[in-house]
Design an enzyme around this catalytic site. Structure first.
Site, mmCIF file in Angstrom:
data_model
loop_
_atom_site.group_PDB
_atom_site.id
_atom_site.type_symbol
_atom_site.label_atom_id
_atom_site.label_comp_id
_atom_site.label_asym_id
_atom_site.label_seq_id
_atom_site.Cartn_x
_atom_site.Cartn_y
_atom_site.Cartn_z
ATOM 1 N N ILE A 173 0.937 -1.278 -0.219
ATOM 2 C CA ILE A 173 -0.052 0.059 -0.147
ATOM 3 C C ILE A 173 0.810 1.325 0.244
ATOM 4 O O ILE A 173 0.644 2.363 -0.545
ATOM 5 C CB ILE A 173 -0.957 0.150 1.162
ATOM 6 C CG1 ILE A 173 -1.954 1.114 0.923
ATOM 7 C CG2 ILE A 173 -0.220 -0.016 2.624
ATOM 8 C CD1 ILE A 173 -2.737 1.355 0.060
ATOM 9 N N ASP A 194 9.190 -4.778 -7.163
ATOM 10 C CA ASP A 194 9.043 -5.750 -5.906
ATOM 11 C C ASP A 194 9.408 -7.134 -6.137
ATOM 12 O O ASP A 194 9.075 -7.646 -7.339
ATOM 13 C CB ASP A 194 7.703 -5.651 -5.461
ATOM 14 C CG ASP A 194 7.290 -5.954 -4.021
ATOM 15 O OD1 ASP A 194 7.696 -7.089 -3.606
ATOM 16 O OD2 ASP A 194 6.824 -5.215 -3.222
ATOM 17 N N SER A 205 3.173 -6.948 4.767
ATOM 18 C CA SER A 205 2.319 -6.786 5.947
ATOM 19 C C SER A 205 1.054 -6.428 5.208
ATOM 20 O O SER A 205 -0.118 -6.669 5.706
ATOM 21 C CB SER A 205 2.597 -6.084 6.873
ATOM 22 O OG SER A 205 2.815 -4.652 6.500
ATOM 23 N N HIS A 220 -1.554 -9.202 4.924
ATOM 24 C CA HIS A 220 -2.061 -9.880 6.066
ATOM 25 C C HIS A 220 -2.614 -9.057 7.030
ATOM 26 O O HIS A 220 -3.375 -9.491 8.010
ATOM 27 C CB HIS A 220 -1.171 -10.751 6.627
ATOM 28 C CG HIS A 220 0.116 -10.422 7.177
ATOM 29 N ND1 HIS A 220 -0.004 -9.770 8.352
ATOM 30 C CD2 HIS A 220 1.454 -10.282 6.792
ATOM 31 C CE1 HIS A 220 1.205 -9.345 8.566
ATOM 32 N NE2 HIS A 220 2.220 -9.507 7.808
ATOM 33 N N HIS A 279 2.972 -9.536 15.223
ATOM 34 C CA HIS A 279 1.813 -9.199 16.045
ATOM 35 C C HIS A 279 1.030 -10.437 15.524
ATOM 36 O O HIS A 279 0.853 -10.873 14.450
ATOM 37 C CB HIS A 279 1.293 -8.109 15.029
ATOM 38 C CG HIS A 279 -0.206 -7.949 15.330
ATOM 39 N ND1 HIS A 279 -0.960 -7.961 16.550
ATOM 40 C CD2 HIS A 279 -1.330 -7.656 14.350
ATOM 41 C CE1 HIS A 279 -2.057 -7.787 16.274
ATOM 42 N NE2 HIS A 279 -2.693 -7.726 14.882
ATOM 43 N N TYR A 326 -7.754 -6.746 20.253
ATOM 44 C CA TYR A 326 -8.840 -6.347 19.513
ATOM 45 C C TYR A 326 -9.461 -7.873 19.008
ATOM 46 O O TYR A 326 -9.113 -8.915 18.807
ATOM 47 C CB TYR A 326 -8.366 -5.389 18.384
ATOM 48 C CG TYR A 326 -7.699 -6.051 17.349
ATOM 49 C CD1 TYR A 326 -8.454 -7.040 16.133
ATOM 50 C CD2 TYR A 326 -6.360 -6.010 17.229
ATOM 51 C CE1 TYR A 326 -7.604 -7.386 15.308
ATOM 52 C CE2 TYR A 326 -5.494 -6.620 16.100
ATOM 53 C CZ TYR A 326 -6.137 -7.477 15.297
ATOM 54 O OH TYR A 326 -5.250 -7.878 14.381
ATOM 55 N N TRP A 330 1.949 1.825 8.552
ATOM 56 C CA TRP A 330 0.952 0.763 8.736
ATOM 57 C C TRP A 330 -0.193 1.045 7.597
ATOM 58 O O TRP A 330 -0.193 2.198 6.995
ATOM 59 C CB TRP A 330 0.458 0.608 10.125
ATOM 60 C CG TRP A 330 1.320 0.141 11.151
ATOM 61 C CD1 TRP A 330 2.611 -0.218 11.062
ATOM 62 C CD2 TRP A 330 1.155 -0.178 12.388
ATOM 63 N NE1 TRP A 330 3.307 -0.447 11.961
ATOM 64 C CE2 TRP A 330 2.542 -0.767 13.174
ATOM 65 C CE3 TRP A 330 0.063 -0.308 13.289
ATOM 66 C CZ2 TRP A 330 2.491 -1.345 14.484
ATOM 67 C CZ3 TRP A 330 0.101 -0.886 14.451
ATOM 68 C CH2 TRP A 330 1.337 -1.469 15.116
ATOM 69 N N VAL A 331 -0.987 0.117 7.450
ATOM 70 C CA VAL A 331 -2.073 0.155 6.348
ATOM 71 C C VAL A 331 -2.727 1.524 6.726
ATOM 72 O O VAL A 331 -3.394 2.246 5.736
ATOM 73 C CB VAL A 331 -2.853 -0.924 6.531
ATOM 74 C CG1 VAL A 331 -4.219 -0.679 5.741
ATOM 75 C CG2 VAL A 331 -2.117 -2.080 6.019
ATOM 76 N N ASP A 334 13.123 26.865 14.832
ATOM 77 C CA ASP A 334 13.742 28.194 15.373
ATOM 78 C C ASP A 334 14.772 27.836 16.157
ATOM 79 O O ASP A 334 14.890 26.841 16.744
ATOM 80 C CB ASP A 334 12.438 28.893 16.130
ATOM 81 C CG ASP A 334 12.328 27.997 17.574
ATOM 82 O OD1 ASP A 334 12.204 26.665 17.442
ATOM 83 O OD2 ASP A 334 12.099 28.812 18.593
ATOM 84 N N GLU A 356 24.447 31.855 28.352
ATOM 85 C CA GLU A 356 24.646 30.565 27.875
ATOM 86 C C GLU A 356 26.152 30.371 27.904
ATOM 87 O O GLU A 356 26.694 31.395 27.126
ATOM 88 C CB GLU A 356 23.989 30.095 26.653
ATOM 89 C CG GLU A 356 22.531 29.966 26.922
ATOM 90 C CD GLU A 356 21.751 29.553 25.251
ATOM 91 O OE1 GLU A 356 20.593 29.504 25.586
ATOM 92 O OE2 GLU A 356 22.435 29.614 24.351
ATOM 93 N N LEU A 357 26.967 29.357 28.193
ATOM 94 C CA LEU A 357 28.246 29.245 28.409
ATOM 95 C C LEU A 357 28.666 27.936 27.717
ATOM 96 O O LEU A 357 28.362 26.842 28.038
ATOM 97 C CB LEU A 357 28.938 29.228 29.920
ATOM 98 C CG LEU A 357 28.232 30.607 30.819
ATOM 99 C CD1 LEU A 357 28.798 30.162 32.077
ATOM 100 C CD2 LEU A 357 28.973 31.957 30.212
#
Length: 839
Positions: free
Chosen positions: A17, A38, A48, A51, A225, A256, A357-358, A547, A649-650
């Protein structure tokens, strides 16, 4: 099969994707002569994409990630491959219910509509196979859905081919990438070589291996995963589509559950981290299923089976329902959890679009194409910038340590100030041991251990009492101490010593050094030697690229000092603008120099006692720098302040830092000098002065005028973003950065609560504040202002609402609190005339 071209404008490596999205958006934006390769077969080459569970929940506490996800959803819907089903993130604990209220706030800040906190009973109504007795409630998002990512990628690829812009080849393996004089030249494959101006690595977990062929680094790791598919499920017997019920995220178990046609898919991020290397991934020919579908290890899923049974006993407990499919699926993880996008620092023309990721694929591909063609993307991608990594963060050790620690936090309750535990003490300042003896509580930035506060200052709590604005709620007391505010108040009375070694420092030198810094800085850089210039650095659209501070040390030497977290990104931006003729160079001095800051009303008195240099206001004006002697040390002193106090500042060589600390510390004791942590420097001191911070107030989505940082005149010399900046000065601002104070901290429970940042700012009737560009008002920074006795919030407001005294509300963890606009633009709330700094 057609033959492989020998030349191309750009070669996209990867046809999942992400690669398909990059190829399509490059074609859409006008590029042609594109080649995609590919090593796997098309349309599903084995990554991935093929799947993944492919569901999308839009809300994230990261604004950048949410915007990428929303853009991806928009594209999936436009292609007709998105099925909206809704989603519920359920809570089993009170702590999770609080986190869901926080997610509600993020959803409102980022403009995700129709979200709500629902009861267990309502969860059961929406998902009738859920046991509501196990949960306390849920966060319901109707816009959650699933996508056919393989089909979506195919549509993108076919569109680019139809435009005549792309040739795509499967079963073509990359063997090498040639680099000449620091620029990519060709891709070598098993079917021939392709000369290319640009090469995009978009091949997921294989990306580090491909990048290494060119001598570049993409710091990610393949990781497992686990997921399994059970079925057929009688409850889904009459379903007509892939999914008809909301997806459940069982957040407290890191799991999930979702309908998948006639079955149910159960996935987990709760198992032990299982990490691999790209070389561990088999070829298509050797893989049993696909290269990224490893054999399922049931022993890692036993506890997850129990948790799924608790939540969905009607399905998981039905012994007639079998296991149809189970894998250890491979995905990509990065040390900080963000994608890796942009041109590699090591090789010009070599681009990364990895660890995506997708749910982020189309949006990230679009952003990379915009970066390649326009030099910037519509979405600010600074947190995904590949240039963000320091050298130690590219090591395998660091990548494995951080991804292992972060994996089980995928659905975790992660505090915005939470610190990493792994791979610490990598970069130590010369003062580390003295700081440790003083009870420093160390936070990490870019590998540096930085004191956030010092326990040695605890006795100051009694001195200042309630003025330290103590907190009682656990959430905002976590990763915080009232000692920070005590240090703040004491610094305002005496002086504080601050370790700033984490600064990124690099010199621009050579005959064209002035031309380089002039081209990138908004402020005038043709200044006298010894001047210090704080300046915005802009993107082409006039938004903030950074900045930072630039010191002119000689006619042909400029020292750039910037924050450590984004320092490598700034270094690459300056490197990208060096002349090709070699008349200017960049030298990274970050590890060569250490920096100490000393600020407070007694700072001059302390320093003057140990140097023969004249530090009077007449001899050493604000915004100047010079080398001074402190005992046996030669120190570059820069009179500048980020905390609203007189001081310097040093800078000096790293190996001499301990001696400088000793000299200043001993001289400061009679004057009440204390060590002060970054909690003061980065938050309380900064907010009292309405100083902006990159990544909070300053990003490419806002401009200099909106941030209140414009100068009366614009320099004659050209600089990046000047055309846009001039146009923005002529137009009325769509938003104005303001400082707000909280009027009443009392929550619905009676406890006082303190915002931490990213919460929505709304009108008194609870309506969102949306400017003419569609941007919502939210808290960019939040923190204590002990000198004022207030809690300050910074936020961009519409001109209509950016009025001193205007009353608004902020939503925090489900409650609404009254706030008042106290400052508009850059005018500070503390010492508005800057008398302390300029004294």
């Amino acid at each position: 099969m057609s033959s492989l071209p020998t030349k191309a404008k750009a070669v996209v490596i990867g046809a999942g994707i992400v690669g398909n999205s990059v190829a399509y958006h490059l074609a859409r934006l006008g590029w042609s002569d594109l080649v995609q390769i590919d090593k796997g077969p098309l349309p599903n080459p084995g990554g991935s994409t093929g799947h993944a569970s492919n569901f999308i929940f839009p809300t994230d506490h990261s604004k950048e990630m949410t915007e990428i996800t929303l853009e991806s959803m928009r594209q999936y819907k436009e292609m007709g491959v998105f099925t909206e089903c809704g989603g519920i993130e359920v809570a089993r604990t009170p702590e999770r219910m609080q986190e869901l209220a926080r997610r509600m706030s993020s959803a409102k800040s980022w403009g995700i509509k129709d979200v709500e906190i629902i009861s267990p009973e309502r969860c059961r109504e929406l998902v009738p196979y859920l046991d509501e007795s196990v949960i306390l409630g849920g966060f319901y998002t109707p816009s959650v859905g699933v996508v056919d990512s393989v089909r979506g990628g195919t549509i993108m690829r076919e569109r680019a081919v139809e435009m005549g812009a792309l040739q795509s080849f499967g079963n073509t393996e990359v063997l090498g990438i040639d680099v000449v004089d620091g620029r990519v030249q060709r891709v070598r494959t098993d079917r021939g070589d392709i000369e290319a101006e640009h090469v995009i690595i978009a091949c997921g977990c294989w990306s580090p291996r491909i990048a290494s062929m060119a001598g570049a680094s993409i710091p990610l790791t393949p990781a497992v995963h686990q997921m399994k598919d059970l079925g057929p499920v009688p409850h889904f017997a009459h379903s007509k589509g892939d999914i008809e019920f909301p997806i459940i995220r069982d957040m407290d178990t890191n799991m999930y559950e979702r309908q998948h046609g006639s079955g149910i898919e159960v996935g987990s991020y709760a198992h032990r981290p299982i990490l691999y290397t790209p070389d561990d991934i088999p070829s298509n020919a050797a893989a049993t299923l696909s290269p990224t579908e490893f054999p399922f290890t049931q022993e890692d899923f036993d506890l997850q089976d129990e948790h799924a049974l608790e939540l969905m006993p009607e399905i998981i407990g039905d012994e007639k329902i079998g296991q149809k499919y189970a894998i250890n699926g491979i995905l990509s993880l990065t040390p900080d959890g963000m994608p890796i996008v942009g041109e590699t620092p090591e090789v010009k023309g070599l681009w990364s679009c990895a660890a995506v990721w997708v749910k982020e694929g189309p949006g990230t591909g679009k952003s990379l194409a915009e970066l390649m063609i326009h030099g910037e993307s519509e979405i600010d991608m600074h947190a995904s910038d590949i240039a963000r990594f320091h050298e130690h963060q590219k090591t395998t050790y660091h990548i494995k340590a951080r991804t292992a620690e972060g994996f089980n936090k995928t659905y975790g309750i992660v505090h915005p100030n939470e610190q990493w535990e792994s791979n610490r003490q990598v970069r130590l300042s010369p003062y580390y041991h003295q700081q440790k003896d003083l009870g420093a509580v160390f936070y990490e930035t870019a590998g540096w251990e930085r004191p956030f506060w010092y326990e040695s200052n605890a006795p100051l709590l009694a001195k200042y009492g309630d003025a330290v604005m103590p907190r009682t709620a656990e959430w905002e007391s976590r990763w915080w101490s009232p000692i920070i505010n005590a240090e703040h108040l004491e610094m305002r009375e005496t002086a504080g010593l601050v370790d700033l070694t984490a600064f990124a420092i690099f010199d621009i030198t050579g005959p064209s050094a002035l031309d380089v810094v002039q081209k990138l800085a908004v402020r005038q850089m043709d200044v006298a030697v010894g001047k210090v210039v704080y300046t915005p650095v802009l993107s082409h659209n006039g938004g903030f690229k950074s900045d930072l501070t630039i010191m002119r040390l000689a006619h042909d030497r400029f020292r750039v000092v910037t924050g450590g977290a984004h320092g490598m990104g700034d270094k690459k931006w300056f490197s990208d603008h060096l002349p090709l003729d070699g008349t200017a160079q960049i030298e990274d001095l970050t590890s060569n120099f250490t920096t100490l800051g000393i600020w407070g009303p007694k700072a001059r008195e302390i320093l003057q006692s140990i140097t023969s240099a004249d530090l009077s206001n007449e001899a050493f004006r604000f915004g100047n720098c010079k080398v001074i002697e402190i005992g046996p040390l030669r120190v570059l002193a820069s009179r500048i302040s980020y905390v609203g106090e007189l001081g310097w500042e040093l800078y000096l060589p790293m190996e001499q830092g301990a001696k400088l600390w000793e000299q200043i510390w001993n001289a400061g004791q009679p004057h009440g000098l204390i060590p002060v942590g970054i909690g003061v420097y980065g938050t309380s001191g900064r907010l009292e002065k309405s100083y902006r911070a990159f990544g909070a107030e300053l990003e490419t989505g806002y401009n200099v005028i909106e941030a209140g940082m414009q100068t009366p005149k614009v320099k004659a010399q050209d600089f990046v973003g000047k055309v846009a900046h001039l146009a923005q000065r002529e137009a009325a601002p769509s938003a104005i950065l303001c400082s707000l104070t909280v009027d009443d901290h009392t929550s619905s429970s009676g406890q006082k609560r303190y915002m931490l940042g990213r919460e929505p700012i709304m009108t008194l009737d609870g309506s969102p504040i949306i400017d003419s560009k569609g941007r919502r008002s939210y808290v960019t920074s939040a923190g204590s202002a002990p000198s004022l006795g207030k809690h300050i919030l910074m936020s961009y407001l519409t001109p209509e609402h950016a009025v001193i005294g205007n009353k608004l509300i902020v939503e925090y963890l489900g409650d609404q609190y009254p706030v008042t606009v106290a400052g508009v633009g850059s005018a500070p709330l503390f010492d508005p005339a800057n008398e302390r700094i300029l004294s």
